[in-house]
Design a protein around this motif. Structure first.
Motif, short mmCIF file in Angstrom:
data_model
loop_
_atom_site.label_atom_id
_atom_site.label_comp_id
_atom_site.label_asym_id
_atom_site.label_seq_id
_atom_site.Cartn_x
_atom_site.Cartn_y
_atom_site.Cartn_z
N GLY A 85 0.81 -1.21 0.00
CA GLY A 85 0.00 0.00 0.00
C GLY A 85 0.85 1.26 0.00
N SER A 86 1.92 1.25 0.78
CA SER A 86 2.79 2.42 0.83
C SER A 86 3.56 2.60 -0.48
CB SER A 86 3.79 2.29 1.99
OG SER A 86 3.12 2.23 3.23
N LEU A 87 4.05 1.48 -1.04
CA LEU A 87 4.81 1.57 -2.28
C LEU A 87 3.92 1.90 -3.47
CD1 LEU A 87 7.32 -1.39 -1.80
CD2 LEU A 87 7.78 1.05 -1.66
N ALA A 88 2.62 1.59 -3.36
CA ALA A 88 1.70 1.96 -4.43
C ALA A 88 1.69 3.48 -4.62
CB ALA A 88 0.28 1.47 -4.11
N THR A 89 1.84 4.20 -3.53
CA THR A 89 1.90 5.66 -3.59
C THR A 89 3.30 6.16 -3.94
OG1 THR A 89 0.10 5.97 -2.01
CG2 THR A 89 1.67 7.77 -2.23
N LEU A 90 4.33 5.55 -3.36
CA LEU A 90 5.68 6.10 -3.45
C LEU A 90 6.45 5.62 -4.68
CD1 LEU A 90 6.70 5.62 0.30
CD2 LEU A 90 5.81 7.70 -0.79
N VAL A 91 6.17 4.38 -5.16
CA VAL A 91 7.04 3.78 -6.17
C VAL A 91 6.29 3.24 -7.38
CG1 VAL A 91 8.70 1.92 -6.61
CG2 VAL A 91 8.77 3.17 -4.46
N PHE A 92 5.25 2.44 -7.16
CA PHE A 92 4.69 1.63 -8.24
C PHE A 92 4.14 2.45 -9.40
CE2 PHE A 92 3.80 -2.23 -5.29
CZ PHE A 92 5.16 -2.49 -5.26
N GLY A 93 3.62 3.64 -9.11
CA GLY A 93 3.12 4.47 -10.20
C GLY A 93 4.20 4.79 -11.21
N GLN A 94 5.44 4.99 -10.74
CA GLN A 94 6.55 5.32 -11.63
C GLN A 94 7.19 4.08 -12.25
OE1 GLN A 94 9.22 8.40 -9.85
NE2 GLN A 94 7.86 8.23 -8.07
N VAL A 95 7.25 2.98 -11.48
CA VAL A 95 7.96 1.78 -11.94
C VAL A 95 7.10 0.91 -12.86
CG1 VAL A 95 9.02 -0.39 -11.15
CG2 VAL A 95 9.44 1.74 -9.90
N PHE A 96 5.82 0.78 -12.55
CA PHE A 96 4.96 -0.12 -13.32
C PHE A 96 3.94 0.60 -14.21
CE2 PHE A 96 6.27 -2.63 -9.59
CZ PHE A 96 6.82 -3.72 -10.23
N PHE A 97 3.72 1.90 -13.96
CA PHE A 97 2.76 2.66 -14.76
C PHE A 97 3.36 4.01 -15.17
CE2 PHE A 97 0.52 0.03 -11.66
CZ PHE A 97 -0.25 -0.78 -12.50
N PRO A 98 4.49 3.99 -15.86
CA PRO A 98 5.17 5.26 -16.20
C PRO A 98 4.44 6.06 -17.27
CG PRO A 98 6.29 3.43 -17.25
CD PRO A 98 5.24 2.82 -16.36
N ASN A 99 3.54 5.44 -18.03
CA ASN A 99 2.85 6.13 -19.12
C ASN A 99 1.57 6.82 -18.68
OD1 ASN A 99 4.86 5.28 -20.87
ND2 ASN A 99 3.74 3.43 -21.48
#
Length: 504
Positions: A85-99
């Motif tokens: 949940g925390s990484l969904a905000t901090l990381v995953f948007g950039q790493v897995f959904f960069p477009n």
């Protein structure tokens, strides 16, 4: 890296995960057969004296060990669940959904994968509840901790979108589903392992300890993320630092699994299991619970609704709000969350003890009413950008949450007889998460993006709390009730139903 190499890497990750699942299910099937062949003499029981067989109720020896076993695994599983949940905000948007079109769009996409875990939780609750009522709480808890550990470790091995394209978010969703499935089966078994060992007069206190493990797991996840984000440059954290947090779960899983091997199911469950084996038809499972105790299931869902929405607004969406609106530094946010989680961890057992003294309903109702006000003052407090004021806002939210959350294990365990208790509490607890906790960050993010205001979010929380207030008012007060009496009442109902059926 050429396309052929990328696809080969993705297939390899996928095959590892499938092989893990196959091995797990083969071992699970063998485990179930082994358990079913045990005789009552081969099953080591604790020394609890049932209230129905003793004039004075005694505190069972080994209860603290049972609490420790329950909490150890629960901390591990919620560490991994909240880490996501925390990484969904901090990381995953950039790493897995960069477009994604904007920062909020990327976060929203990551939250949608976050919701997949919630969709899996009721399925896990149904499956684990069915087998847990048949074979025992302990056995299923051991399976759950291994499954969530494997899926979480593999999350740390995932390639990024830039490496394998859409395979990356697809594999993330697949692992998230497996993680949610295991967590869905964990909660019911963990709280029942304690509740069924606990004395009647102090069940609220003892059964609240597994609930304290939830902020405990979140606390641990926050400590790890805070340490990594504080010591690593942002580029390194986004590249590989976040993976370390998932890999650390392997160590914690081993410890939790070992501790759980040292306890046994409660005598009341063993009594119920032997009676169920002698019965002409199975008396457990999701269908049986809905058929016999629909009011209990829906009351549990109503109790869960506001608590679940409030929690994920406080611990998940607040991070989004502070990052996007307040423009606050990530390390500072995690530090504030760390302090707030530590306070709730200490508070939950005290609230559980309070529910033993004054009753389940007054404490829960207070939490629901106070929780309805949080959104109206908390977000304006966050907008001050003052760290102390923000910490107070988050802490107050978790205090309101604790007033509801601490009493759930005792309340729900007292709603259902032993033969179907695992299924009953899992359904009431996990199904609600689909429309409550899973959607709360998504709805709140969408409302913020659409209106630019926190007021609609506060109104959303107010409506959720109104639902829970109705559920609390309609439920029965069960403080101090004997679980043997619950089973006896169920036996009478079953006998009366059989008589009416035979008369026809």
């Amino acid at each position: 890296m050429n396309r052929r190499c990328v696809m080969s890497t993705a297939r390899q990750y996928f095959q590892w995960f499938i092989d893990g699942f196959v091995v797990a299910f083969i071992k699970l099937d063998a485990l179930f057969h082994a358990v079913s062949e045990l005789t009552p003499k081969e099953i080591e029981l604790s020394t609890q004296v049932p209230a129905s067989q003793s004039g004075t109720e005694k505190k069972p020896t080994g209860l603290k060990k049972v609490v420790a076993a329950s909490m150890a695994g629960t901390i591990v599983e919620w560490y991994e669940f909240f880490l996501y949940g925390s990484l969904a905000t901090l990381v995953f948007g950039q790493v897995f959904f960069p477009n994604a079109g904007s920062q909020l769009d990327g976060i929203l996409a990551a939250f949608l994968t976050y919701a997949v875990g919630f969709l899996a939780r009721p399925i896990g609750g149904i499956v684990f509840g069915h087998f847990g009522d048949k074979f025992g709480r302990k056995r299923l808890l051991q399976v759950a901790i291994v499954l969530v550990g494997v899926s979480s470790f593999l999350m740390g091995c995932l390639p990024t979108f830039d490496q394998v394209g859409y395979w990356a978010p697809a594999l993330l969703v697949f692992l998230r589903f497996a993680q949610g499935f295991a967590v869905g089966g964990e909660w019911g078994g963990a709280v029942l392992l304690v509740a069924e060992h606990s004395p009647n007069k102090s069940r609220g206190f003892w059964a609240s300890w597994p609930q304290a493990a939830v902020p405990g797991g979140n606390l641990l996840a926050t400590v790890v993320l805070l340490g990594l984000s504080a010591t690593l440059p942002e580029e390194a954290f986004l590249s590989w630092g976040w993976r370390v947090a998932f890999w650390l779960s392997a160590v914690i899983v081993i410890v939790g699994y070992y501790i759980r091997t040292k306890v046994q199911d409660a005598p009341i469950f063993e009594e119920s299991r032997l009676k169920a084996e002698a019965a002409p038809t199975p008396g457990y499972g999701a269908i049986e619970v809905f058929r016999r105790y629909p009011r209990g299931v829906f009351t549990a869902m109503g109790l869960r609704f506001a608590e679940n929405v409030l929690y994920y607004l406080v611990v998940t969406f607040s991070i989004t709000y502070l990052v996007v609106v307040v423009k606050m530094d990530t390390a500072k946010i995690l530090l504030l969350m760390l302090i707030a989680h530590a306070i709730e961890f200490c508070l939950i057992p005290l609230v559980g003890k309070l529910s033993d003294a004054v009753g389940r309903k007054p404490v829960y109702l207070t939490g629901a009413v106070l929780g309805s006000t949080w959104g109206f003052f908390a977000f304006p407090m966050m907008e001050t950008a003052d760290e102390l004021i923000i910490m107070i806002a988050v802490t107050i939210g978790l205090v309101f949450h604790a007033l509801m959350y601490a009493g759930q294990p005792s309340i729900m365990s007292e709603m259902f007889p032993t033969r179907m208790r695992y299924s009953g509490v899992s359904l009431g607890y996990q199904v609600t998460s689909i429309v409550a906790g899973s959607l709360a960050p998504i709805i709140a993010t969408a409302l913020l993006r659409g209106t630019g205001s926190s007021v609609p979010i506060a109104v959303y929380l107010l409506v959720a709390c109104a639902v829970t207030v109705v559920a609390v008012v309609s439920m029965k007060e069960t403080k101090g009730i004997s679980l043997h009496d619950v089973d006896a009442a169920d036996l009478e109902k079953t006998a009366a139903l059989r008589e009416r059926t035979d008369a026809r």
